[in-house]
Scaffold this motif. Structure first.
Motif, PDB file in Angstrom:
ATOM      1  N   ASP A   9      -1.091  81.673   2.103  1.00 56.53           N
ATOM      2  CA  ASP A   9      -0.868  82.409   3.347  1.00 56.53           C
ATOM      3  C   ASP A   9      -0.173  81.527   4.374  1.00 56.53           C
ATOM      4  OD1 ASP A   9      -2.183  84.992   4.998  1.00 56.53           O
ATOM      5  OD2 ASP A   9      -1.814  83.222   6.212  1.00 56.53           O
ATOM      6  N   ARG A  30      -7.781  87.121   6.913  1.00 56.61           N
ATOM      7  CA  ARG A  30      -6.904  87.730   5.896  1.00 56.61           C
ATOM      8  C   ARG A  30      -7.366  87.384   4.484  1.00 56.61           C
ATOM      9  NH1 ARG A  30      -2.938  86.289   9.826  1.00 56.61           N
ATOM     10  NH2 ARG A  30      -2.361  84.388   8.706  1.00 56.61           N
ATOM     11  N   VAL A  31      -7.912  86.193   4.306  1.00 57.49           N
ATOM     12  CA  VAL A  31      -8.451  85.838   2.988  1.00 57.49           C
ATOM     13  C   VAL A  31      -9.644  86.722   2.657  1.00 57.49           C
ATOM     14  CG1 VAL A  31      -9.512  84.021   1.606  1.00 57.49           C
ATOM     15  CG2 VAL A  31      -7.606  83.472   3.139  1.00 57.49           C
ATOM     16  N   THR A  78     -10.922  94.613  10.630  1.00 57.31           N
ATOM     17  CA  THR A  78     -10.858  94.255   9.206  1.00 57.31           C
ATOM     18  C   THR A  78     -12.126  93.552   8.760  1.00 57.31           C
ATOM     19  OG1 THR A  78      -8.436  94.057   9.254  1.00 57.31           O
ATOM     20  CG2 THR A  78      -9.606  92.865   7.512  1.00 57.31           C
ATOM     21  N   ARG A  82      -8.523  90.021   1.478  1.00 59.91           N
ATOM     22  CA  ARG A  82      -8.029  90.070   0.098  1.00 59.91           C
ATOM     23  C   ARG A  82      -9.166  89.957  -0.912  1.00 59.91           C
ATOM     24  NH1 ARG A  82      -3.472  87.541   2.478  1.00 59.91           N
ATOM     25  NH2 ARG A  82      -4.385  85.470   2.359  1.00 59.91           N
ATOM     26  N   VAL A  83     -10.079  89.041  -0.677  1.00 61.48           N
ATOM     27  CA  VAL A  83     -11.156  88.783  -1.647  1.00 61.48           C
ATOM     28  C   VAL A  83     -12.249  89.841  -1.551  1.00 61.48           C
ATOM     29  CG1 VAL A  83     -12.936  87.116  -2.336  1.00 61.48           C
ATOM     30  CG2 VAL A  83     -10.663  86.311  -1.650  1.00 61.48           C
ATOM     31  N   ARG A  84     -12.566  90.262  -0.336  1.00 58.37           N
ATOM     32  CA  ARG A  84     -13.593  91.269  -0.046  1.00 58.37           C
ATOM     33  C   ARG A  84     -14.944  90.891  -0.649  1.00 58.37           C
ATOM     34  NH1 ARG A  84     -10.240  94.611   2.518  1.00 58.37           N
ATOM     35  NH2 ARG A  84     -11.924  95.946   3.294  1.00 58.37           N
ATOM     36  N   HIS A 119      -5.800  81.448  -1.805  1.00 59.31           N
ATOM     37  CA  HIS A 119      -5.372  82.455  -0.840  1.00 59.31           C
ATOM     38  C   HIS A 119      -4.973  81.885   0.522  1.00 59.31           C
ATOM     39  CE1 HIS A 119      -6.593  85.632  -3.583  1.00 59.31           C
ATOM     40  NE2 HIS A 119      -7.754  85.014  -3.734  1.00 59.31           N
TER      41      HIS A 119
END
Length: 400
Positions: free
Chosen positions: A120, A99-100, A367, A103-105, A116
């Motif tokens: 979370d 998930r981090v 993802t 968000r950061v991509r 992050h």
């Protein structure tokens, strides 16, 4: 939670001559890690002999809690429903790290953990299989992971140094597979990124193991990778006791006919480097302290099981599970490595774990595959910009 047709690449494509795609390797690694975690959870902390006696033989799949219906009260310090296909904190942390990335991509560092990962864990209730309830992940993770909140959220410690002082264990390594996947086929980059990320969580050989595990997963993603190429990549980067432990354990594993016969041999090989000692539930006074001579037990044994199993997912994970001790983390790592190699994750295991844990095990893989493509494209742009700048300074132009 049930995989789509495209996601059920669980019954041998590699053996039929198919070279797995990057997305298939990412899926195999993340689903494989969760499956290994769930299979190892109910027997964590016990010896191979105790496991053999409790289950009337070696474990061959999903089993129930060690204490049966008394799982809530048998060990009050850990009132968790380990077993019946439930994943543990290894998977919760792995999915949190994905998930981090979402968000950061981009590549992560210790500051991404502070900015992050910790929020979370602290702010968003999620389904926790072992608690059979929605709760903050922080309420389930082990003390070594609660350290993240104590140091980064409450203590405002420099994220790059926050891991210093924590117990030195496999806490960071157990969820570092996503770093290896984002850096697929580039072990050195995976190692460097994981060391930075893990600096917020661990020091000494615990941090080193996180870097080497990520490197191993990255090496496993390379075309035509094998257990031997994975171990070679790990040894090329590992330092101090971690390197020696991997070398000795994998040497012992190479002489074993299979993972079953490796149980005692791998423990004997890793024992001189493991600080916990022979009784896992009664660690020695010197356990989990910083050292340049020692190593966590879990990573060398996971690599050893990969070697002994010749890269076969089922055999490597079952070997890790029946090894006992911290076997959920060992099986998590072995599952990630074998899955990244392209060895099939048994579909019945994956479906059982997903349904029992009430988790979509395939969504994090989708993802991370998207993010990995974006990060690679960004890396190419950055590299091209560097090449142009270097050539403009009079340096040699890149021939290709």
């Amino acid at each position: 939670m049930t995989p789509t047709r495209e996601e059920t690449r669980t019954e041998g494509t590699r053996s039929e001559g198919h070279e797995p795609t990057l997305e298939e390797r990412i899926t195999g690694a993340l689903v494989g890690a969760a499956v290994g975690d769930a299979l190892g959870g109910p027997v964590e902390g016990y010896s191979p002999d105790q496991i053999l006696e409790r289950h009337g033989g070696r474990i061959r799949g999903v089993v129930g809690p060690w204490h049966g219906d008394d799982w809530r009260t048998a060990r009050p310090v850990a009132p968790y429903h380990k077993g019946d296909g439930h994943v543990t904190d290894d998977t919760l942390m792995t999915h949190a790290l994905v998930r981090v990335y979402a968000r950061v991509r981009d590549h992560l560092d210790a500051y991404a953990v502070a900015d992050h990962l910790v929020p979370d864990l602290m702010t968003t209730p999620r389904w926790i299989p072992e608690l059979e309830a929605e709760a903050l992940p922080l309420h389930r993770v082990f003390l070594a992971e609660k350290w993240l909140a104590a140091r980064l959220h409450y203590g405002h410690v420099d994220p790059r140094e926050a891991g210093v002082g924590n117990i030195v264990n496999c806490g960071a390594a157990m969820y570092m597979a996503p770093v290896g996947l984002v850096n697929a086929a580039n072990p050195a980059a995976a190692y460097a990124e994981a060391l930075d990320v893990a600096g917020a969580h661990q020091s000494s050989y615990g941090r080193e193991a996180a870097g080497v595990l990520a490197a191993g997963v990255a090496a496993a993603c390379a075309p035509e990778a094998s257990p031997d190429t994975v171990v070679t990549a790990c040894l090329a980067l590992a330092k101090d006791g971690t390197r020696t432990a991997i070398e000795k354990v994998c040497e012992a594993a190479g002489g074993c006919a299979d993972a079953e016969s490796a149980l005692g041999a791998l423990r004997a090989a890793v024992a001189p480097y493991d600080t916990v000692g022979p009784d896992y539930r009664a660690p020695s006074l010197g356990a989990r302290r910083p050292s340049r001579l020692h190593a966590i037990e879990e990573l060398p044994v996971a690599l050893g099981m990969l070697v002994a199993a010749r890269g076969d997912f089922r055999e490597a994970v079952l070997g890790a599970v029946n090894y006992g001790r911290d076997c959920d983390s060992i099986a998590t790592m072995a599952g990630a490595l074998a899955g990244a190699l392209g060895s099939p994750v048994p579909q019945d295991w994956a479906t059982t774990v997903a349904e029992a844990s009430r988790l979509d095990l395939w969504a994090p893989a989708r993802t991370l595959a998207e993010v990995t493509g974006e990060v690679f494209a960004a890396d190419v742009r950055r590299r091209r910009a560097h090449e142009r700048a270097f050539a403009a300074m009079g340096g040699p132009a890149c021939s290709d």
